[in-house]
Every structure is written in structure tokens, then in C-alpha cells.
Write a protein that holds these residues in place. Sequence first.
Motif, PDB file in Angstrom:
ATOM      1  N   THR A 181      -3.803   2.805  -6.366  1.00 24.82           N
ATOM      2  CA  THR A 181      -2.397   3.069  -6.650  1.00 24.82           C
ATOM      3  C   THR A 181      -1.613   3.004  -5.333  1.00 24.82           C
ATOM      4  OG1 THR A 181      -2.639   5.461  -6.372  1.00 24.82           O
ATOM      5  CG2 THR A 181      -2.935   4.583  -8.601  1.00 24.82           C
ATOM      6  N   VAL A 182      -0.292   2.898  -5.446  1.00 23.51           N
ATOM      7  CA  VAL A 182       0.582   2.880  -4.271  1.00 23.51           C
ATOM      8  C   VAL A 182       1.353   4.197  -4.217  1.00 23.51           C
ATOM      9  CG1 VAL A 182       2.574   1.765  -3.191  1.00 23.51           C
ATOM     10  CG2 VAL A 182       0.804   0.372  -4.290  1.00 23.51           C
ATOM     11  N   PRO A 183       1.092   5.055  -3.231  1.00 27.36           N
ATOM     12  CA  PRO A 183       1.856   6.305  -3.111  1.00 27.36           C
ATOM     13  C   PRO A 183       3.335   6.009  -2.857  1.00 27.36           C
ATOM     14  CG  PRO A 183      -0.125   6.376  -1.747  1.00 27.36           C
ATOM     15  CD  PRO A 183       0.035   4.959  -2.205  1.00 27.36           C
ATOM     16  N   PHE A 184       4.206   6.816  -3.460  1.00 30.67           N
ATOM     17  CA  PHE A 184       5.643   6.598  -3.375  1.00 30.67           C
ATOM     18  C   PHE A 184       6.344   7.924  -3.083  1.00 30.67           C
ATOM     19  CE2 PHE A 184       9.597   5.458  -6.158  1.00 30.67           C
ATOM     20  CZ  PHE A 184      10.396   5.387  -5.021  1.00 30.67           C
ATOM     21  N   PHE A 185       6.918   8.035  -1.873  1.00 31.51           N
ATOM     22  CA  PHE A 185       7.747   9.181  -1.508  1.00 31.51           C
ATOM     23  C   PHE A 185       9.193   8.824  -1.852  1.00 31.51           C
ATOM     24  CE2 PHE A 185       3.996  10.610   0.378  1.00 31.51           C
ATOM     25  CZ  PHE A 185       4.154  11.892   0.887  1.00 31.51           C
ATOM     26  N   ASP A 186       9.672   9.346  -2.967  1.00 29.60           N
ATOM     27  CA  ASP A 186      10.974   8.979  -3.519  1.00 29.60           C
ATOM     28  C   ASP A 186      12.017  10.026  -3.122  1.00 29.60           C
ATOM     29  OD1 ASP A 186      13.137   8.177  -4.983  1.00 29.60           O
ATOM     30  OD2 ASP A 186      12.190   8.397  -6.950  1.00 29.60           O
ATOM     31  N   ASN A 187      12.884   9.649  -2.169  1.00 27.78           N
ATOM     32  CA  ASN A 187      13.947  10.538  -1.711  1.00 27.78           C
ATOM     33  C   ASN A 187      15.321   9.946  -1.991  1.00 27.78           C
ATOM     34  OD1 ASN A 187      12.414  12.737  -0.236  1.00 27.78           O
ATOM     35  ND2 ASN A 187      11.618  10.934   0.823  1.00 27.78           N
ATOM     36  N   VAL A 234       1.392   7.527   6.155  1.00 32.32           N
ATOM     37  CA  VAL A 234       0.842   6.183   5.934  1.00 32.32           C
ATOM     38  C   VAL A 234      -0.469   6.010   6.692  1.00 32.32           C
ATOM     39  CG1 VAL A 234       1.241   3.719   6.268  1.00 32.32           C
ATOM     40  CG2 VAL A 234       3.108   5.175   5.497  1.00 32.32           C
ATOM     41  N   LEU A 235      -0.534   6.497   7.922  1.00 35.81           N
ATOM     42  CA  LEU A 235      -1.772   6.376   8.699  1.00 35.81           C
ATOM     43  C   LEU A 235      -2.930   7.085   8.011  1.00 35.81           C
ATOM     44  CD1 LEU A 235      -0.398   6.814  12.318  1.00 35.81           C
ATOM     45  CD2 LEU A 235      -1.718   4.861  11.494  1.00 35.81           C
ATOM     46  N   ALA A 236      -2.658   8.229   7.398  1.00 43.94           N
ATOM     47  CA  ALA A 236      -3.714   8.932   6.670  1.00 43.94           C
ATOM     48  C   ALA A 236      -4.199   8.096   5.491  1.00 43.94           C
ATOM     49  CB  ALA A 236      -3.200  10.289   6.196  1.00 43.94           C
ATOM     50  N   GLU A 237      -3.278   7.428   4.818  1.00 46.22           N
ATOM     51  CA  GLU A 237      -3.652   6.563   3.693  1.00 46.22           C
ATOM     52  C   GLU A 237      -4.479   5.371   4.180  1.00 46.22           C
ATOM     53  OE1 GLU A 237      -3.122   6.885   0.423  1.00 46.22           O
ATOM     54  OE2 GLU A 237      -2.059   8.789   0.623  1.00 46.22           O
ATOM     55  N   ILE A 238      -4.086   4.794   5.308  1.00 50.32           N
ATOM     56  CA  ILE A 238      -4.808   3.647   5.847  1.00 50.32           C
ATOM     57  C   ILE A 238      -6.219   4.054   6.268  1.00 50.32           C
ATOM     58  CG2 ILE A 238      -4.881   2.001   7.760  1.00 50.32           C
ATOM     59  CD1 ILE A 238      -2.889   1.358   5.499  1.00 50.32           C
ATOM     60  N   ALA A 239      -6.345   5.221   6.889  1.00 53.42           N
ATOM     61  CA  ALA A 239      -7.669   5.704   7.292  1.00 53.42           C
ATOM     62  C   ALA A 239      -8.577   5.849   6.077  1.00 53.42           C
ATOM     63  CB  ALA A 239      -7.536   7.029   8.031  1.00 53.42           C
ATOM     64  N   VAL A 286       0.795  -1.242   0.000  1.00 54.80           N
ATOM     65  CA  VAL A 286       0.000   0.000   0.000  1.00 54.80           C
ATOM     66  C   VAL A 286       0.819   1.280   0.000  1.00 54.80           C
ATOM     67  CG1 VAL A 286      -2.000  -1.061   1.134  1.00 54.80           C
ATOM     68  CG2 VAL A 286      -0.182  -0.032   2.544  1.00 54.80           C
ATOM     69  N   PHE A 287       2.145   1.212   0.236  1.00 58.56           N
ATOM     70  CA  PHE A 287       2.901   2.455   0.353  1.00 58.56           C
ATOM     71  C   PHE A 287       4.389   2.144   0.186  1.00 58.56           C
ATOM     72  CE2 PHE A 287       4.556   6.327   2.299  1.00 58.56           C
ATOM     73  CZ  PHE A 287       3.593   7.268   1.996  1.00 58.56           C
ATOM     74  N   ARG A 288       5.130   3.148  -0.320  1.00 64.18           N
ATOM     75  CA  ARG A 288       6.579   3.014  -0.463  1.00 64.18           C
ATOM     76  C   ARG A 288       7.238   4.346  -0.126  1.00 64.18           C
ATOM     77  NH1 ARG A 288       9.848   1.892  -6.174  1.00 64.18           N
ATOM     78  NH2 ARG A 288      11.965   1.844  -5.288  1.00 64.18           N
ATOM     79  N   ALA A 289       8.371   4.288   0.559  1.00 69.61           N
ATOM     80  CA  ALA A 289       9.102   5.515   0.894  1.00 69.61           C
ATOM     81  C   ALA A 289      10.587   5.208   0.992  1.00 69.61           C
ATOM     82  CB  ALA A 289       8.602   6.099   2.215  1.00 69.61           C
ATOM     83  N   ILE A 290      11.409   6.075   0.409  1.00 69.65           N
ATOM     84  CA  ILE A 290      12.863   5.973   0.509  1.00 69.65           C
ATOM     85  C   ILE A 290      13.351   7.050   1.473  1.00 69.65           C
ATOM     86  CG2 ILE A 290      15.057   6.166  -0.724  1.00 69.65           C
ATOM     87  CD1 ILE A 290      13.731   5.027  -3.172  1.00 69.65           C
ATOM     88  N   THR A 291      14.167   6.658   2.437  1.00 72.09           N
ATOM     89  CA  THR A 291      14.717   7.584   3.423  1.00 72.09           C
ATOM     90  C   THR A 291      15.558   8.651   2.728  1.00 72.09           C
ATOM     91  OG1 THR A 291      14.927   5.668   4.898  1.00 72.09           O
ATOM     92  CG2 THR A 291      15.984   7.722   5.600  1.00 72.09           C
ATOM     93  N   PRO A 292      15.383   9.927   3.098  1.00 71.38           N
ATOM     94  CA  PRO A 292      16.164  11.003   2.457  1.00 71.38           C
ATOM     95  C   PRO A 292      17.658  10.893   2.749  1.00 71.38           C
ATOM     96  CG  PRO A 292      14.270  11.889   3.656  1.00 71.38           C
ATOM     97  CD  PRO A 292      14.397  10.455   4.052  1.00 71.38           C
TER      98      PRO A 292
END
Length: 229
Positions: free
Chosen positions: A212-218, A190-195, A128-134
Motif C-alpha cells: 500500500t502507499v501511506p498517505f499523510f493527508d493535510n 518516508v525514510l522509515a518506510e524505505i528502510a 511509495v508515499f504521498r503527503a499534502i503540506t498542512p
Amino acid sequence: MQDSPPIRDAATIILLRRDAGGSSVLMGMRGAKAAFMPSKYVFPGGAVDIADASAPLARPLGEISRRRLLEDPREGHVPDPHAIGAAALRELAEETGLLIGTPDGPRSDWPGYAETGLSPDASQLHYVFRAITPPGRPRRFDARFFVVDAGVITGDPDDFGRACDELSHLHWVPVSEARALNLPFITEVVLAEIAELTDSVAHHDPLPLPDTVPFFDNRSNVPRFAQII
């Protein structure tokens, strides 16, 4: 200037408990001396290990989640959906003692699974979600988040007796109250997306896959937001 640490694949599980009174998520607090996100409340999860690629699973991730995990790879790196899904289940077992498995499948030597004879089952995990650490952080991860209904847990969802000591204060937190905790920014997102996801279905209906899967690409110094279709 010190080089930025390498980006490692990681997997996180959002266990979602739903009933007529609302939804709750399982969270725990990282230690004050932890190198990554000290004293923050987080979902169970961690880095993918080499052995996860060959970990036996009773059932793999669903085809849509597997396909989406392969989208937008980092340069020179091909993600392994099997390893990422296995890591999510392994970390859940290690950090909380909770198991998602079946007696019908190959034997696992992971703690909890080995003792019960269960085989880890990744089929109920929804990506459901993807994020790369800055850049600039002491550790960097390409984290994939999976949501799973707590109803598929094998055993008592309130029994954390087999948990290691990596997370303290493990407890089920109402989604409506979770954002009041000391959270990493990305966990709030992520919690907002889950809600939003849970508001779209009744508590007795199966959890849907997101559109879709939101992706924070850092991965670079220029942040990018994308949607994985």
C-alpha cells in the motif's frame, strides 16, 4: 487572516543505492533563504509544471503506480500520472544532473537529456508515499514520492556536474544515518518506510512495489492518515 496558498502537485525521487554493505539515498540541502523548508536535507523533487503533461517519455510509469496516483484526488482536481512521473525525472535531472533514460524513445529538450540524446524513462519509478503540506505553510504541495534503484541511472551516479544550485551538499547518505540530518518531519517518515521496504529484499533483487502507499493527508485542518491500495 491570509488565505492559505493553493496546493500544487509535486513529485520527489528517492534514489536508492544498494549493495552488500547496506542502502544509501541521495540527498541535498535546500538553501537557507528558500521559502519552503530552508536549510533542510531533502530528496530531489519539485512542483509539477504545465509542460510536464506533454513531456515525451520513452516509457510511462507502471500500471499499478499509475492507478494508485489517481486514487483519493483533491476536490475539483484530477491528477495526471504522466505529468507527475515526468516531473520527478525532470527535477532529478535539474537538481542533480542525473538521468534515467534510454536512447530508444522520443527526443527530450530537458537539460542533460537534450545533450545526450536520451529519452526519459519513468517505468522504473515506484510510487511509495504521498503527503499534502498542512495549512499555514508559505507553500503547499500534494507530493508523491517515488523510489528507484540507482542502478538504472545512465552514467556515473557520483557525477553531479550538471546539477543546478538549488540543492547543495549532494551526497549519498546511508539510510541508517540519514535520520540524523536536519530533515523535514515527512522525510523522516518516508525514510522509515524505505528502510522497511529494503529490509524485505536482498540487495541484488529488484525493488518490490509496496503493498500500500501511506498517505499523510493535510488538505484540511483535520489531519488524516490513509493507505492507498
